[in-house]
Design an enzyme around this catalytic site. Structure first.
Site, short mmCIF file in Angstrom:
data_model
loop_
_atom_site.label_atom_id
_atom_site.label_comp_id
_atom_site.label_asym_id
_atom_site.label_seq_id
_atom_site.Cartn_x
_atom_site.Cartn_y
_atom_site.Cartn_z
N GLY A 62 31.28 39.71 38.98
CA GLY A 62 31.82 39.67 40.34
C GLY A 62 33.17 38.98 40.41
N GLU A 63 33.30 37.86 39.73
CA GLU A 63 34.56 37.13 39.73
C GLU A 63 35.64 37.90 38.98
OE1 GLU A 63 31.34 34.07 40.25
OE2 GLU A 63 31.65 35.76 38.91
N VAL A 64 35.24 38.59 37.90
CA VAL A 64 36.21 39.42 37.17
C VAL A 64 36.72 40.52 38.09
CG1 VAL A 64 36.46 41.11 35.30
CG2 VAL A 64 35.34 38.91 34.86
#
Length: 162
Positions: A62-64
């Site tokens: 998700g952060e990527v």
């Protein structure tokens, strides 16, 4: 007080290190991707870590995903500056490779024990850091502050702060 709390945290981190490594080994039995990157998690393998870079930390998939527009903007604005992205999970690493290919370098973020953090930052010497997650890594944050590395921490997406 701050130093005492960090000392206790660091002591607990070192004491729990065998448990964390055993957990990673157990995960590796079920998910082969967890069998790689051990040297990076202990900051013993520096082959992929450029020196004097812009550093982004995106813990997982998700952060990527959220970091991709920023990565592209940084590549465009600073084409000659190395960009290094750290993740915690193999799935985050895999997604980064799918979306960016060779555009950025990658390593796992070392476990938050003082020795590993120092080795990692000594090698990387980031000019600036961007953390795209909400987990706290006290030893990492302490070493970045001590080295006067400007740090941007994006929690807006998680806290809906506008």
């Amino acid at each position: 007080m701050e130093g005492e709390v960090r000392f206790i945290y660091s002591l607990l981190a070192y004491i729990s290190l065998p448990i964390v490594l055993a957990w990673l080994a157990y995960r590796g039995l079920r998910e082969p991707a967890y069998r790689t990157g051990w040297g990076q998690r202990l900051a013993l393998d520096f082959r992929t870590v450029p020196s004097g870079c812009i550093w982004l930390h995106a813990a997982s998939v998700g952060e990527v995903q959220a970091a991709i527009p920023l990565i592209h903007a940084l590549r465009e604005e600073y084409p000659d500056k190395p960009l290094h992205v750290t993740t915690i999970t193999p799935t985050g690493r895999e997604r980064l490779g799918q979306l960016c290919g060779e555009e950025v370098s990658h390593s796992y973020l070392p476990l938050d024990v003082p020795g590993a953090v120092r080795r990692f930052l000594n090698r990387m010497r980031p000019e600036v850091g961007v953390i795209l997650e909400v987990e706290l890594w006290p030893n990492l944050l302490y070493q970045l502050r001590r080295r006067r590395v400007p740090l941007f921490w994006s929690m807006d997406a998680y806290l809906n702060v506008r």
